[in-house]
Design a protein around this motif. Sequence first.
Motif, PDB file in Angstrom:
ATOM      1  N   THR A  56       8.226   0.511   5.773  1.00  0.00           N
ATOM      2  CA  THR A  56       7.467  -0.521   5.067  1.00  0.00           C
ATOM      3  C   THR A  56       7.859  -1.915   5.527  1.00  0.00           C
ATOM      4  O   THR A  56       7.068  -2.859   5.407  1.00  0.00           O
ATOM      5  CB  THR A  56       7.698  -0.393   3.548  1.00  0.00           C
ATOM      6  OG1 THR A  56       7.455   0.957   3.161  1.00  0.00           O
ATOM      7  CG2 THR A  56       6.779  -1.301   2.770  1.00  0.00           C
ATOM      8  N   THR A  83       4.350   3.290   1.518  1.00  0.00           N
ATOM      9  CA  THR A  83       3.571   2.251   2.171  1.00  0.00           C
ATOM     10  C   THR A  83       2.341   1.894   1.344  1.00  0.00           C
ATOM     11  O   THR A  83       1.982   0.714   1.217  1.00  0.00           O
ATOM     12  CB  THR A  83       3.145   2.701   3.581  1.00  0.00           C
ATOM     13  OG1 THR A  83       4.306   3.102   4.305  1.00  0.00           O
ATOM     14  CG2 THR A  83       2.460   1.572   4.325  1.00  0.00           C
ATOM     15  N   GLY A 123      10.417   7.733   5.251  1.00  0.00           N
ATOM     16  CA  GLY A 123       9.164   7.127   4.813  1.00  0.00           C
ATOM     17  C   GLY A 123       8.607   7.729   3.541  1.00  0.00           C
ATOM     18  O   GLY A 123       7.557   7.324   3.085  1.00  0.00           O
ATOM     19  N   GLY A 130       0.163   1.295  10.712  1.00  0.00           N
ATOM     20  CA  GLY A 130       0.430   2.719  10.528  1.00  0.00           C
ATOM     21  C   GLY A 130       0.314   3.518  11.803  1.00  0.00           C
ATOM     22  O   GLY A 130       1.109   4.435  12.044  1.00  0.00           O
ATOM     23  N   VAL A 172       5.294  -3.431   7.768  1.00  0.00           N
ATOM     24  CA  VAL A 172       4.084  -3.905   7.096  1.00  0.00           C
ATOM     25  C   VAL A 172       4.351  -5.265   6.450  1.00  0.00           C
ATOM     26  O   VAL A 172       3.513  -6.176   6.508  1.00  0.00           O
ATOM     27  CB  VAL A 172       3.610  -2.892   6.035  1.00  0.00           C
ATOM     28  CG1 VAL A 172       2.280  -3.320   5.438  1.00  0.00           C
ATOM     29  CG2 VAL A 172       3.483  -1.500   6.638  1.00  0.00           C
ATOM     30  N   ILE A 223       0.080   9.089   5.549  1.00  0.00           N
ATOM     31  CA  ILE A 223       0.322   7.652   5.717  1.00  0.00           C
ATOM     32  C   ILE A 223      -0.890   6.978   6.339  1.00  0.00           C
ATOM     33  O   ILE A 223      -1.307   5.886   5.920  1.00  0.00           O
ATOM     34  CB  ILE A 223       1.591   7.431   6.563  1.00  0.00           C
ATOM     35  CG1 ILE A 223       2.823   7.873   5.773  1.00  0.00           C
ATOM     36  CG2 ILE A 223       1.720   5.964   6.984  1.00  0.00           C
ATOM     37  CD1 ILE A 223       4.121   7.750   6.514  1.00  0.00           C
ATOM     38  N   CYS A 252      -3.217   4.064   4.696  1.00  0.00           N
ATOM     39  CA  CYS A 252      -3.534   2.813   5.391  1.00  0.00           C
ATOM     40  C   CYS A 252      -5.041   2.577   5.436  1.00  0.00           C
ATOM     41  O   CYS A 252      -5.509   1.433   5.330  1.00  0.00           O
ATOM     42  CB  CYS A 252      -2.970   2.839   6.807  1.00  0.00           C
ATOM     43  SG  CYS A 252      -1.165   2.812   6.891  1.00  0.00           S
ATOM     44  N   ILE A 261       4.620   2.382  12.343  1.00  0.00           N
ATOM     45  CA  ILE A 261       5.076   3.480  11.483  1.00  0.00           C
ATOM     46  C   ILE A 261       5.032   4.795  12.249  1.00  0.00           C
ATOM     47  O   ILE A 261       5.932   5.636  12.117  1.00  0.00           O
ATOM     48  CB  ILE A 261       4.220   3.540  10.211  1.00  0.00           C
ATOM     49  CG1 ILE A 261       4.434   2.278   9.369  1.00  0.00           C
ATOM     50  CG2 ILE A 261       4.552   4.781   9.392  1.00  0.00           C
ATOM     51  CD1 ILE A 261       3.579   2.211   8.124  1.00  0.00           C
TER      52      ILE A 261
END
Length: 623
Positions: A267, A447, A219, A165, A270, A390, A394, A169
Motif C-alpha cells: 500500500t 489496498t 499484502g 496494482g 499507492v 487486488i 483496483c 504491487i
Amino acid sequence: MLRAIISASLPVLGILWLLDVPADLGWVIITEQYLAVICGIACLAGIVSSPLSPRLQALDWAFGLAAMVGWFWLALNYEAWLIDPINRGPEKWVPAIVAVLGALEATRRQCGTVLAALAVAFLAYGFFGWMAPGIFEAAYLAPVRYLLYIYNDTNGIPGLVLNVGATQILGFIIFGATLNVVGGSRAMTDLALALMGHRRGGPAKVAVIASSLFGTLSGSTVANVMSTGVVTIPMMKKSGFPPRYAAAIEAVASNGGQIAPPVMGATAFVIAEFLQVPYTDVVLAATLPAFFYYFLLYRMIDRYAAAHGLAGEPREALPKLRTALLGAWPLIAPIAILIWFLFYLGYSPGKAALYSAGAAFALFAVTDPRGALAALPEILRNSGQTLLPILLVCAVAGIVIGTINISGLGFALTLALGKIASLGGVFPLLLATAVIAIVLGVGMPTTGVYVIVSVLLAPALVREGIGEMSAHLFILYFGLLSMLTPPVAVASYAAASIAGSDMWQTGISGMRLAIVAYLLPFVFALNPALLMDGTWLQIGISCLTIAVAGSLLAEGLASKRAYGGGAMRLLAIASALIIGASTAVFAPDSVPGISIALLSVPVAWALTRIGAPSQPTSKEPAR
C-alpha cells in the motif's frame, strides 16, 4: 488446470511489461492498453475460478469471455478513441456495459458482496446523482458519457490505481511468492524462534516477529494469519496462552505487517502515487508509528506472560541462532538486494521487487536446480491467485475515483465533514473519519480499504489543516482496524478458527492488544513529528512520551493479574493517555510539552514500582 493457467498469465504479462519487453520488440503499447488487457484477463479469471454452480459453468465461461472481450476491445481501439472522444456510438458503449458488469461480478465473487455493492452504489450515484437532495446533488451527466468515462478514461478503471496494482504491487506479489517458495517463510519462523523462542512468553513473541515480517510482504492480513498462524498459534497454546489470546496476538501481529515498512503490504506505493512523493518518504513517515505498534504489542505480551508464569521454550528444542542465520539466506539476501535496488540505485518499486525475486530464484536454482524447475509454476500460480483480487479491487477503485471526479461527490463529502469540524473542531472530524473508515473497510483487502477511504475522506482532513501524509496514514490505520474490530473482525475470526476459540472473545482481546493502533493515529494527525516531520528535539520528545505512555498502557491493560489492583490499573491507563496525548495538545518543543515529557519518566517509574505485578500462583493456562 485452465483456470490456473489464466490466473498465472497475470504475473507473466506483468513481468513482460515491467521488463519493457514490448518496447524491446518495437511494439508501441500505451499503458492504458496494457491495463485493459490485464483487467480483461482478471475479469475472466475472477468469474470462472469461482463458479456459481457446476451446472452453470458454461454460462460463467460465456460471461467471463464476453467481459474479457469488452476490455480487449478497449485495448485494440484505445489509440483511435484518443483522437475521437466526441463520438459515443454503440461500438463504444455496448462493450463498455459488458466490461464493467464483468468487473463488478468478478469483484463480487473474489472480494465479497460488500465491495461490489459499494461499486454499484457509486455507479448509481454517477447515473442518478442529479436527483440527490441537498449538497449531494450532482450535475446531470448523460448516461453514455458517464459510462465511457468510467470505461476508458485515465480517471476511471484504467487509471492510476490499476496502474499501481498491475506494476508496483504486482512486482512485490511475485517477490513475496518467490520468497515463500524458496524457503523465506520457513527462514522467518526459524530466525524468530532462535531470537525469541526461549524468552518469557517466547512463542507469542515469535508470532510477533514472524507475522510482522511475512505480513509486510503478503499484502493480505488474512493470508498472513492463515500462513503463519498455523505454526504460531499451536505453539502459543502449548506454552500456556489461552486460545483467544493466542489467536488475538496472531491477528494483531499479522495486521501490523500492513503498516510496517519497507513494503507495508504494497500500500505504500499507492500512497506515494496519490501524494506524488518519493516512496522513501512514505517509508520514513510510517517507521515510528509501526515501531510503537509492535513495541506495545511486545510489552503487553511480556507483562501477560510474567503475570501468568508463561516461560519460553527450552533452548535445546529451538534452532540455534547461527544455524538460523546461515539458513536465512532465502530471506536476507533478496531483501538486501531489494533495498539496494530501491534506495541506492533508485529503481521503480515494481522493477526492484522483480529483480530481487529473480535473484532469489537464481540463488535457489544454484542450490537446487531440479527444485527450482518445479517451483516456477507454483510461483506463477500463487502470484496469480494473490494478484487477482487486488487487481479487481483496483478496478473498483477506478469506479469510485471516476465517479467522485466527474460528479463532484468529493466536494460534497468535504463540505459535509467540514461542517462537523466547524461544530467541534478537528477532533470530532478525526473521530468521524475513523468510524467511517472502520465501517467502509469491513471485509476489504488492504489496498482497497486505503484507496476507497482515502479518496472519500482525505480531502476533508487536509482542508482542516491536517498534513497530507498524516491524513493518508490516519485513514490507512483505521481502514485496517476493521480487520480487528468486532462485529466483523475478519483477521481475528480467521485466527480464532485456527485456535478453536470464541470469535467474539478473540475480537475483544485483539482490540485490547491493538489499542495503540486506535490511539496513535490521533496523535500523529495532530503532531507530525511522529512521522519524522519536525526537528530532532520535537521527534525525540514525541518518541519519549509515546514510549512511556505505551509502557504504562501495557502495564494497565495486559492482565488483571499483571498490575496491582483496579485503582492502580486505572491510574496507569489515565496517566498513559495524558502523557501520550500531550504532544497532540501542546507543541512537542513547547514548555508544557517538554515539562510533561520530563515528568513522564519518574511518574512511570513510580507507578510501575507501586503496582508491581503479583507473582503467579501456578503455571496453569490463564483463563
